[in-house]
Structures are given as structure tokens and as C-alpha cells.
Write a protein that holds these residues in place. Structure first.
Motif, PDB file in Angstrom:
ATOM      1  N   MET B   1      53.412 -27.329 -30.735  1.00  0.00           N
ATOM      2  CA  MET B   1      54.080 -28.519 -30.301  1.00  0.00           C
ATOM      3  C   MET B   1      54.727 -28.507 -29.095  1.00  0.00           C
ATOM      4  SD  MET B   1      55.215 -31.693 -30.922  1.00  0.00           S
ATOM      5  CE  MET B   1      56.301 -32.655 -29.782  1.00  0.00           C
ATOM      6  N   ILE B   2      55.581 -27.497 -28.991  1.00  0.00           N
ATOM      7  CA  ILE B   2      56.149 -27.208 -27.714  1.00  0.00           C
ATOM      8  C   ILE B   2      55.344 -26.816 -26.731  1.00  0.00           C
ATOM      9  CG2 ILE B   2      57.059 -24.801 -28.212  1.00  0.00           C
ATOM     10  CD1 ILE B   2      59.612 -26.911 -26.862  1.00  0.00           C
ATOM     11  N   VAL B   3      54.381 -25.967 -27.129  1.00  0.00           N
ATOM     12  CA  VAL B   3      53.422 -25.282 -26.040  1.00  0.00           C
ATOM     13  C   VAL B   3      52.732 -26.404 -25.540  1.00  0.00           C
ATOM     14  CG1 VAL B   3      51.460 -23.823 -26.021  1.00  0.00           C
ATOM     15  CG2 VAL B   3      53.372 -23.096 -27.351  1.00  0.00           C
ATOM     16  N   GLU B   4      52.291 -27.541 -26.387  1.00  0.00           N
ATOM     17  CA  GLU B   4      51.529 -28.641 -25.700  1.00  0.00           C
ATOM     18  C   GLU B   4      52.052 -29.321 -24.539  1.00  0.00           C
ATOM     19  OE1 GLU B   4      50.580 -31.137 -29.034  1.00  0.00           O
ATOM     20  OE2 GLU B   4      49.678 -29.472 -30.011  1.00  0.00           O
ATOM     21  N   ASN B   5      53.532 -29.426 -24.674  1.00  0.00           N
ATOM     22  CA  ASN B   5      54.185 -30.068 -23.812  1.00  0.00           C
ATOM     23  C   ASN B   5      54.991 -29.158 -22.605  1.00  0.00           C
ATOM     24  OD1 ASN B   5      54.280 -32.588 -24.833  1.00  0.00           O
ATOM     25  ND2 ASN B   5      55.503 -31.810 -26.427  1.00  0.00           N
ATOM     26  N   LEU B   6      54.475 -28.071 -22.491  1.00  0.00           N
ATOM     27  CA  LEU B   6      54.717 -27.005 -21.525  1.00  0.00           C
ATOM     28  C   LEU B   6      54.645 -27.822 -19.957  1.00  0.00           C
ATOM     29  CD1 LEU B   6      53.969 -23.514 -22.543  1.00  0.00           C
ATOM     30  CD2 LEU B   6      56.350 -24.917 -22.660  1.00  0.00           C
ATOM     31  N   PRO B   7      53.407 -28.334 -19.712  1.00  0.00           N
ATOM     32  CA  PRO B   7      53.327 -28.775 -18.256  1.00  0.00           C
ATOM     33  C   PRO B   7      54.317 -29.802 -18.122  1.00  0.00           C
ATOM     34  CG  PRO B   7      51.226 -28.519 -19.202  1.00  0.00           C
ATOM     35  CD  PRO B   7      52.255 -28.389 -20.452  1.00  0.00           C
ATOM     36  N   VAL B  57      41.197 -25.593 -18.207  1.00  0.00           N
ATOM     37  CA  VAL B  57      42.245 -26.460 -17.406  1.00  0.00           C
ATOM     38  C   VAL B  57      42.942 -27.330 -18.380  1.00  0.00           C
ATOM     39  CG1 VAL B  57      42.179 -28.086 -15.619  1.00  0.00           C
ATOM     40  CG2 VAL B  57      40.714 -26.377 -15.457  1.00  0.00           C
ATOM     41  N   ILE B  58      44.523 -27.298 -18.245  1.00  0.00           N
ATOM     42  CA  ILE B  58      45.003 -28.137 -19.169  1.00  0.00           C
ATOM     43  C   ILE B  58      45.407 -29.344 -18.470  1.00  0.00           C
ATOM     44  CG2 ILE B  58      47.379 -28.313 -20.203  1.00  0.00           C
ATOM     45  CD1 ILE B  58      47.639 -25.301 -19.894  1.00  0.00           C
ATOM     46  N   HIS B  59      44.883 -30.455 -19.368  1.00  0.00           N
ATOM     47  CA  HIS B  59      45.300 -31.784 -18.901  1.00  0.00           C
ATOM     48  C   HIS B  59      46.272 -32.405 -19.516  1.00  0.00           C
ATOM     49  CE1 HIS B  59      41.748 -32.494 -16.238  1.00  0.00           C
ATOM     50  NE2 HIS B  59      41.298 -31.413 -16.711  1.00  0.00           N
ATOM     51  N   TYR B  60      47.384 -32.847 -18.930  1.00  0.00           N
ATOM     52  CA  TYR B  60      48.762 -33.421 -19.874  1.00  0.00           C
ATOM     53  C   TYR B  60      48.662 -34.847 -19.504  1.00  0.00           C
ATOM     54  CZ  TYR B  60      53.150 -33.763 -21.798  1.00  0.00           C
ATOM     55  OH  TYR B  60      54.116 -34.486 -22.466  1.00  0.00           O
ATOM     56  N   ALA B  61      48.587 -35.910 -20.302  1.00  0.00           N
ATOM     57  CA  ALA B  61      48.695 -37.311 -20.185  1.00  0.00           C
ATOM     58  C   ALA B  61      50.149 -37.553 -20.029  1.00  0.00           C
ATOM     59  CB  ALA B  61      47.718 -38.138 -20.791  1.00  0.00           C
ATOM     60  N   PHE B  62      50.786 -38.061 -19.276  1.00  0.00           N
ATOM     61  CA  PHE B  62      52.175 -38.382 -19.592  1.00  0.00           C
ATOM     62  C   PHE B  62      52.229 -39.708 -20.359  1.00  0.00           C
ATOM     63  CE2 PHE B  62      54.813 -35.601 -16.891  1.00  0.00           C
ATOM     64  CZ  PHE B  62      55.745 -35.619 -17.424  1.00  0.00           C
ATOM     65  N   GLY B  63      53.013 -39.518 -21.246  1.00  0.00           N
ATOM     66  CA  GLY B  63      53.397 -40.874 -22.054  1.00  0.00           C
ATOM     67  C   GLY B  63      52.059 -41.278 -23.000  1.00  0.00           C
ATOM     68  N   GLY B  64      50.748 -40.462 -23.054  1.00  0.00           N
ATOM     69  CA  GLY B  64      49.834 -40.532 -23.857  1.00  0.00           C
ATOM     70  C   GLY B  64      49.069 -41.715 -23.089  1.00  0.00           C
TER      71      GLY B  64
END
Lengths: 117, 493
Positions: B1-7, B57-64
Motif C-alpha cells: 500500500m505505502i510502497v505503491e504510493n512512494l513516488p 519503470v514505475i508509473h504512478y498515475a496521480f488521482g487514478g
């Protein structure tokens, strides 16, 4: 006709160069900030012009298939305006402090007092 | 959970902690919060680098909101590598900041100073991690605006004019950058960097794209203080509070350089930038001339902070040389030097800050004989200086080695000679300080000063130790930089 169709862009580049010239050429620190504002405003116009779709209406709730302007550049420019206001505020605050420290806001007079700027 | 949101946390933590520092409204609690956040930031960036080390490569979509519509954070090896150096420098400098800042600025301004430092940190980390061109502009302005305010906190009144000058030039640079981004949006209809890179290939001969390229590179060149657009930098570094100078010298220009690499290599692609626009024709001569001139100017500076500031412009020239070479080795040299220069300039400016803490100003005359009173501080300065010159066993040697081999790979002997000659000039300007500090008498009428306090010495020596450690165990920096450089070239072929 092409020239007239690009009217917005002519205005943009006129403002851009005017602002840029004022920033470089004027020695008054407040005038420089004003020049910077004109320069930034030209960019706002550039973005807003590109979002306009000929014959399009405002992008609010519409019937299906209605033509509307691209709202994204407008949103971007709202952000850029906020950034511009913050920059102007900070710049003017610095000018106030410079006036307190040096007693002048003319570039050459500050330069004469010590070797900065 | 927290790891996914690290970026996201990497940027959001300092951004949220900044107003908290302001609300605390007392210097010491604000400093404790800032230090804690900077350490958490370091931990996050280590974890991120660990996750992407294998090339994922980590892609993090802000707000989904999925890219390219939403804002996306992208962590690849290059980003994780620059994140690491920025957060490492912040984590080392925050503990140092309290003593140093409280001797240089009024007590009631301290919480504001820590607020600004956190904002600046958030902006810099954001620039590195974001995958959206317009988002990059906003974060660039967050970091720049807080930088202008931080510089104006210096005790000399010239810090005000330095901050003003930087504000004008920095804003022109940032505005150029959004003009370029706007033109690209007009052409492609997207702001996502990966999406832009894909669509640009088909549009390479459009004049709008060429104009956008020119605006973006010139705008970023202003921000990264490329010669001859560096005029804001010497004053800003000289008159800012010591720890602010150290932080900026080690991070701000590096992050702007990273943005330049991102745009030239990832967004526009090597084919467009080098074969169609020939950016190297502009960058290489300017970098070469800049390295030489600013190195020579550094020799004649009276104020040692200003001397190191000119030296920084020269070092940025080395990094630009590597970018302009457009080879994997050249880009690796740039990336390695980006990391190493942060370590060496960080160490040098921290040592100098400790000297300023004791004697007020860092003129070379006032520093005469100071090594007798402050042996540990000056020893740190000497090791940092050796690293700047490029002596073996320090990180500086690795940078110079890679730059030289990149130049020789292309058969560019004059450039290799330039790197060697300017390294010798660095011997002269570092040597001047060492000569004054070790071999001259203390100026008449000055009292003996004490060694710098441990809170200042320990961070300085941590960076000095990093200079030596990464100079010997080079696998982390060279490995990641080499992989990232190869990836940047591989991505477009």
C-alpha cells in the motif's frame, strides 16, 4: 487572409517582444517587473488562442455533438497566472526591501553604491 | 500500500511539511520537522532506486487518472538516480542548517527559511519525478520562487539585488520553457512526455517543433546557468546564506540539467536534437569556452564563495560537454559528474560555511592561517578541493576519467586537452586557498577562533567521506549512470 487569421499570434509576439525589451532596457526595478508581466501575459494569450476552435462554444454541459473549444489550455493558463502573480508579488517585495536598503530603485544608482546588479 | 504510493510521497511529504513548518512558527521545531522529512525523503529515494535498479519503470498515475490524460509520475533509473542525489544532499544539509542559519539570519525568520527549503526540495524532487511537461514547469517555479526568497535572506544587502537579478532571469527562462511546451501542445495535443516523444517522430520537419525546441533549450539553459547565461549565479551563490548556497550548488543546477537531458534525449530524441537541429554545434563551443573563461575568472576572485560559484559554472560546462558529445560514454560522464559534482561542491561549500560561521566572511585575506585554528574544517576543504581537481581515489577523478575517455573515443584531442588544462587551473584556485589557510600567518589583530562545532563538522565530513567512498566503490554511480545513459540512447533507436 492568412495574416489576418494569425492576428492573435501577431499580438502575442508584439507583446512578447515589448515585454522582453522592457525587462532588458529599463533600469527601473519596478518597470522591469512590469515588463516581465507583459512578457508573461503574451504567453497566456498564446495558450488561450490555441484552445479556440472556430465556431466552438464554451465547454459546459452541452448537447451531444456540439462543437466546443478546448478547455485544457485555459486550465493550464490559470495555473500559469497564479505562478505569475506569485512571481510579481515576490519581485515587488524584493524591490521594497531594495528601496529600504539602498534608498533607490534605479539600477545605475544601486550599481554606483556597490558593485552588485 | 505505502510502497505503491512512494513516488507521490517523495514530493508530497516535503510539500505538506512546508506549511507545517510555517505553522510551528518557532525555529527549532521547524528545523526538526524539516530534518525528519529530509531523512524520510532519502529513505524513499533509496527504496525507489532499489525497485528500478533492474531497469523496470514505475508509473504512478496521480488521482487514478491514466496517462496521457492525467498527470503521471515516472521513476526510471535516471530519475531514481537524480532523486537519490537530491535527497541525499538535503538529508545531509538539513542537520547542518540549524546552527549555520541561526548565526546568519534573524531568529523570527528561521521557520520561514525551513519552510522555503522544504518547498524548494519538493519542487526539485518533483521536476525529476514528473512525466508531464507542464507539471514540470509548475514544479520548476515552486523551486525557483522559494530559491529567490532564500537567497534574499543573506545578511549582506547585495543578497537582495542578487535575488532580484535571479528572479528576472529565472522567470524569463521559465517563461521561455512554457512557450516551448505550449507550442508542442499545439502541435501534438499532449503534455505527457512519453506521449510527446512518440508523436514527435512523425513531425520532425515542422517549424513549430523546431521553435519549441529552441525555446525549451534556451529556457532550461538559463536555469542551469549555461555559459553565457550564468550571470545570475555568482552573485546569488556569494550572498545567499552559506547553507543555502551549499544546497543550491549541489542540487538546483543539477536538476535543471536533468530536465535538459530529459527533453533533449527522451522527449525530442537524439535523432531530432543532434541530427536535425545540431544542438551540439551550439552546446559544445559554449561549454568549452565557458569552462575555460569561468575557470580563469575563478582564480582571480577575492571572495572564496564567489570563486567556488565560478568554478560551479565551469563544472556545469563539463556536464554540457558530455551531453553535447551525443555518445553513451559522453552522457555517462555527464551523469556521473552530475552526481559527483553535487558531492564535491556540497562538501566544499559546507566546509566554507563552517569557516563563515566562525569568521563571518570568507575573503581569502581573512582566511589566512585559518587551518591552524580549524584543522578539521580545512582538511575537509582540501579533500573536497582534491576531488574538484580530479585526484585519483576521489569521485572527481572518475568524472574526469570518463569525460576524457569520451572525448578520446571521438578523437577530439583539443577537448581532452581542455579538460586537462582546466583541471590544472582548478589546482591553481584551490591551491590559493590552501596556501593562504595553511602557510600564511593569521592577520594581525584577529583573535584565535575555535574549531567549528560538531553539528557543522559531521555533515561536512559525511560528504567528504562520500567523495572518497564513491571514488573507490564506483559500482553504484557508474553502474546506474551507465545503464541510464545506454537506456536513453536505446529508447530512441
Amino acid at each position: 487572409m492568412v495574416l489576418l487569421g494569425q492576428f492573435n499570434y501577431w499580438v502575442v509576439f508584439f507583446l512578447m517582444m515589448t515585454g522582453f525589451y522592457v525587462v532588458i532596457a529599463r533600469g527601473n526595478l519596478v518597470a522591469k517587473i512590469v515588463g516581465l508581466n507583459i512578457f508573461q501575459t503574451s504567453v497566456f494569450l498564446l495558450y488561450i488562442s490555441m484552445g479556440k476552435v472556430a465556431g466552438g462554444t464554451a465547454p459546459i454541459v452541452l448537447a451531444d455533438g456540439a462543437l466546443y473549444s478546448n478547455p485544457l489550455p485555459h486550465v493550464l493558463i490559470l495555473t500559469a497566472i497564479v505562478v505569475g502573480v506569485a512571481t510579481t508579488a515576490l519581485g515587488l517585495a524584493l524591490v521594497v526591501r531594495i528601496k529600504e536598503a539602498y534608498g533607490t530603485i534605479e539600477e545605475d544608482e544601486i550599481h554606483a553604491k556597490d558593485d552588485s546588479l | 500500500m505505502i510502497v505503491e504510493n512512494l513516488p507521490a510521497l517523495q514530493v508530497v511529504l516535503p510539500l505538506l511539511a512546508a506549511p507545517l513548518c510555517l505553522l510551528l512558527s518557532r525555529g527549532r521545531p521547524a528545523w526538526l520537522v524539516a530534518t525528519l522529512i529530509s531523512w524520510l525523503g532519502l529513505a524513499i529515494s533509496v527504496v525507489l532506486l532499489w525497485q528500478v535498479k533492474d531497469g523496470s519503470v514505475i508509473h504512478y498515475a496521480f488521482g487514478g487518472w491514466a496517462a496521457p490524460w492525467g498527470i503521471e509520475y515516472v521513476v526510471d533509473r535516471l530519475a531514481a538516480y537524480v532523486l537519490l542525489i537530491v535527497s541525499l544532499i538535503a538529508a545531509v544539509m538539513m542537520p547542518y542548517a540549524w546552527r549555520s542559519l541561526s548565526s546568519e539570519i534573524d531568529a523570527h525568520l528561521l521557520p520561514l527559511a525551513f519552510t522555503l527549503m522544504l518547498l524548494c526540495l519538493a519542487g526539485l524532487l518533483g521536476i525529476v519525478i514528473t512525466g508531464d511537461a507542464f507539471n514540470l514547469f509548475v514544479l520548476l517555479e515552486i523551486s525557483s520562487l522559494s530559491t529567490y526568497a532564500l537567497i534574499s535572506l543573506g545578511k549582506d544587502r547585495r543578497s537582495l539585488t542578487a535575488a532580484y537579478q535571479y528572479l528576472i532571469m529565472g522567470t524569463i527562462g521559465a517563461t521561455f520553457f512554457i512557450i516551448g511546451v505550449g507550442l508542442m501542445y499545439q502541435l501534438t495535443g499532449t503534455l505527457n512526455m512519453a506521449d510527446l516523444a512518440e508523436r514527435i517522430d512523425a513531425l520532425e520537419d515542422r517549424r513549430t517543433l523546431k521553435t519549441a525546441f529552441a525555446f525549451i533549450t534556451v529556457g532550461l539553459a538559463l536555469k542551469l546557468a549555461m555559459f553565457p547565461l550564468h550571470l545570475w549565479l555568482p552573485n546569488a551563490y556569494t550572498f545567499a546564506p552559506s547553507v543555502v548556497t551549499a544546497f543550491l550548488a549541489a542540487t538546483a543546477t543539477k536538476v535543471a540539467l536533468y530536465a535538459m537531458i530529459r527533453f533533449v534525449y527522451t522527449v525530442f530524441g537524439t535523432h531530432f536534437a543532434f541530427e536535425s537541429m545540431h544542438i551540439e554545434v551550439l552546446v559544445l563551443p559554449l561549454a568549452a569556452v565557458g569552462i575555460f573563461i569561468t575557470s580563469v575568472v575563478a582564480v582571480f576572485q577575492h571572495d572564496i564563495k564567489r570563486m567556488l560559484a565560478y568554478s560551479s559554472v565551469a563544472q556545469i560546462g563539463y556536464m554540457l560537454l558530455g551531453i553535447g558529445m551525443a555518445t553513451v560514454t559522453g552522457l555517462t560522464a555527464s551523469l556521473v559528474h552530475l552526481f559527483n559534482h553535487a558531492l564535491m561542491k556540497g562538501a566544499l561549500f559546507l566546509a566554507l560555511g563552517a569557516v563563515c560561521y566562525r569568521i563571518g566572511r570568507c575573503d581569502i585575506d581573512r582566511m589566512a592561517g585559518i587551518a591552524r585554528d580549524m584543522p578539521l574544517t580545512m582538511a575537509a576543504f582540501v579533500v573536497g578541493g582534491l576531488s574538484l581537481i580530479g585526484v585519483p581515489l576521489t569521485v572527481g577523478f572518475l568524472s574526469k576519467w570518463y569525460l576524457l575517455s569520451a572525448a578520446m573515443e571521438l578523437g577530439w584531442w583539443p577537448l581532452a586537452a581542455l579538460v586537462l588544462v582546466t583541471s590544472l587551473i582548478a589546482v591553481v584556485y584551490i591551491g590559493r586557498v590552501v596556501e593562504a589557510a595553511y602557510f600564511r600567518e593569521r592577520p594581525a589583530g584577529t583573535e584565535t577562533v575555535q574549531e567549528a562545532p560538531a553539528v557543522l563538522l559531521i555533515p561536512t565530513w559525511i560528504l567528504v567521506a562520500a567523495n572518497l567512498y564513491f571514488g573507490i566503490h564506483s559500482s553504484l554511480t557508474l553502474g546506474v549512470a551507465g545503464d541510464a545513459a545506454a537506456h536513453l540512447f536505446g529508447a530512441v533507436k
